[in-house]
Design a protein around this motif. Structure first.
Motif, PDB file in Angstrom:
ATOM      1  N   UNK A 180     -16.026 -22.212 -20.258  1.00 30.11           N
ATOM      2  CA  UNK A 180     -16.122 -22.472 -21.718  1.00 30.11           C
ATOM      3  C   UNK A 180     -17.656 -22.335 -22.038  1.00 30.11           C
ATOM      4  N   UNK A 181     -18.470 -21.901 -21.116  1.00 30.44           N
ATOM      5  CA  UNK A 181     -19.929 -22.077 -21.620  1.00 30.44           C
ATOM      6  C   UNK A 181     -20.500 -20.809 -22.038  1.00 30.44           C
ATOM      7  N   UNK A 182     -19.748 -19.769 -22.011  1.00 33.89           N
ATOM      8  CA  UNK A 182     -20.109 -18.521 -22.638  1.00 33.89           C
ATOM      9  C   UNK A 182     -19.232 -18.122 -24.001  1.00 33.89           C
ATOM     10  N   UNK A 183     -19.430 -16.735 -24.456  1.00 39.72           N
ATOM     11  CA  UNK A 183     -18.860 -16.644 -25.710  1.00 39.72           C
ATOM     12  C   UNK A 183     -17.372 -15.887 -25.492  1.00 39.72           C
ATOM     13  N   UNK A 184     -17.073 -15.636 -24.217  1.00 37.18           N
ATOM     14  CA  UNK A 184     -15.930 -14.889 -23.870  1.00 37.18           C
ATOM     15  C   UNK A 184     -14.690 -16.171 -23.489  1.00 37.18           C
ATOM     16  N   UNK A 185     -14.105 -16.541 -24.879  1.00 42.51           N
ATOM     17  CA  UNK A 185     -12.963 -17.510 -24.668  1.00 42.51           C
ATOM     18  C   UNK A 185     -12.329 -17.328 -25.813  1.00 42.51           C
ATOM     19  N   UNK A 186     -11.270 -18.222 -26.044  1.00 50.21           N
ATOM     20  CA  UNK A 186     -10.296 -18.154 -27.239  1.00 50.21           C
ATOM     21  C   UNK A 186     -10.388 -19.378 -28.048  1.00 50.21           C
TER      22      UNK A 186
END
Length: 529
Positions: free
Chosen positions: A271-277
């Motif tokens: 959850x530290x990057x922008x590749x999440x929902x």
């Protein structure tokens, strides 16, 4: 996940036919100011730029799918408001994003072409895998629009920023399908023997956002994509023989996604990057986008579908600070007037998509190809070729996998409030399969009805593009829509999206060649039933 570097100009560049000349001046950076890129970095940038089209995101669901595919397929319950079958700005948003993605691919081609021949050969895996991924999304564009700019598209950087030289023609949709099938078949063969140097293998693993450098997974992805494309055109006379022959070859080879452990997806690892929902909660829960559809709920209620509590929650309302939960699952009736629909929602009777498993789950994968989808394709293939017994095997396997798929999505749920506490038992899944009774469907037509409905359930809101394409192709499930009597443009769901108006302004000569078909009633070439 570590930050991925990729060339900035193609992230900003929008395919020229959607922009003015001033837009291009802003988007096309001076090459001397752009950080030097490499094939691996460009590959990662290409894969990342459209991740919001894959991973459940606010942008894709709220600005594109909410008013189009989700409603056209009854994947969710929707209000019968005025103008609901006219897609508005949604196709523009998808169009612009695809051509940014396309420009990134062209930049990868450019960087690859600048290498010595020996290094191009050594880095061949980047060309193969990037093109497989490109074709997956290109098929969706064709299925939504029909003819699209492709062979000349995204080349503003390659023309040195020359606006006129980069204007792109529209390629014929049938010819593009043929091109994709030809090249994917060649890639499948090439992946059998390709070898990577130690350095390329390490870098490819680091930059591959989908399969982490696993060549077996890329082979499975390639062949499963071929199955999907071949199946979609199987009723088109010019493709029927090819579809049957090549699908049989792919099945015989056995290198496809046919188990959930082999699913191809953008996975969320941190959850530290922008590749999440993280934006999915607002996309789905705002403006009643998470309402359950009546046809799906009615089927689940009648047959005790074990997926129901994992996909949905019963409706509820708050009375004197107390939550009153509806006694049964109920979907929103698409044939009711909007006033009656509103009353049902206000009364807390309409079920919603499960918040723990789906909309508030920040770890949802971005699905590209999964096993239940592939096995339903195989069930359809065997059914139309007269092998009902084998079709039944794949049909039932797909249902078991679909149940497993949605149960396992809940494993990493962030919020447990609505997550079921007991997983479906084998006996419950068996009972559901028995209730569906594929063996009782004694004709290919009857079998296809069952297969199509399982596609509808499995795709639901999670694979809206695929669901809309399949429903237009099969004319199944036979869903009922209330006509929009207030609209002079479209009273029922359309058969395609229209091109952005910018096409007629900035790319007029090429647009005029397809203008006659640019309406909501033109069918995609495989839509022949």
């Amino acid at each position: 996940m570590r930050k991925l570097l990729y060339i900035s100009l193609t992230t900003a560049a929008v395919f020229l036919s959607s922009c003015s000349k001033d837009d291009f001046a802003d988007a096309y950076a001076n090459p001397s100011t752009v950080e030097t890129t490499t094939v691996p970095k460009q590959f990662a940038g290409f894969m990342k730029i459209n991740f919001e089209d894959v991973i459940p995101s606010y942008w894709n669901y709220y600005t594109v799918l909410k008013s189009t595919s989700l409603s056209y397929t009854q994947a969710h319950g929707f209000m019968n408001s005025s103008g609901r079958y006219v897609s508005g700005a949604a196709p523009v948003n998808r169009w612009d994003r695809f051509y940014k993605f396309m420009a990134q691919y062209r930049e990868l081609e450019k960087v690859m072409a600048s290498l010595p021949a020996a290094m191009q050969t050594e880095n061949r895996i980047y060309t193969i895998t990037s093109t497989i991924y490109l074709y997956d999304h290109t098929q969706k564009m064709i299925d939504n629009y029909g003819d699209i700019p492709f062979s000349q598209a995204g080349k503003i950087s390659l023309t040195g920023g020359n606006y006129g030289a980069a204007l792109a023609k529209y390629d014929n949709q049938t010819e593009l399908y043929t091109l994709m099938l030809d090249q994917l078949k060649a890639f499948s063969t090439e992946l059998n023997s390709i070898t990577l140097s130690a350095g390329v293998a390490t870098e490819f693993k680091n930059q591959d956002l989908i399969n982490k450098g696993d060549l077996v997974s890329w082979k499975n992805y390639c062949n499963s994509l071929r199955l999907k494309i071949l199946n979609r055109v199987s009723a088109v006379p010019a493709f029927t023989t090819r579809a049957n022959t090549e699908m049989a070859e792919i099945i015989a080879e056995g290198q496809i996604v046919d188990e959930n452990s082999e699913n191809i997806a953008f996975r969320v690892y941190t959850q530290d990057g922008d590749l999440d929902t993280s934006g999915f909660i607002n996309a789905l829960e705002d403006d009643l986008n998470n309402l359950a559809p009546k046809p799906m709920i009615d089927h689940m209620n009648a047959n005790n579908d074990p997926r129901e509590p994992w996909l949905f929650e019963k409706g509820s309302r708050v009375v004197n600070n107390v939550i009153i939960v509806a006694p049964t699952y109920e979907g929103l009736d698409p044939t009711l007037a909007s006033g009656a629909q509103t009353q049902l929602i206000t009364d807390g009777k309409i079920a919603v998509y499960n918040r723990s498993v789906l909309s508030r789950n920040k770890w949802l994968p971005g699905t590209l190809i999964n096993a239940p989808e592939v096995n339903l394709i195989l069930a359809e293939y065997y059914s139309r070729n007269g092998n009902g017994a084998t079709a039944k095997t794949y049909f039932e396997k797909a249902i078991r996998q679909s149940v497993e798929y949605y149960v396992r999505l809940g494993d990493k749920a962030d919020v447990l409030t609505w997550k079921p506490t007991v997983e479906p038992t084998t006996l419950e899944v068996d009972a559901y399969i028995a209730a569906i009774n594929f063996a009782g469907a004694t004709t290919p037509a009857a079998q296809l009805e069952l297969i199509a409905f399982q596609k509808y359930i499995h795709y639901n809101i999670m694979q809206a593009d695929e669901s809309w394409a399949e429903q237009r192709r099969l004319k199944l499930p036979a869903l009922t829509f209330r006509e929009d009597e207030t609209s002079s443009v479209r009273k029922t769901p359309p058969t395609r999206w229209t091109y952005p108006t910018s096409e007629s302004v900035y790319n007029p000569d090429n647009y005029n060649a397809v203008k006659a078909n640019d309406n909501l009633s033109t069918k995609i070439f495989w839509d022949i039933k």
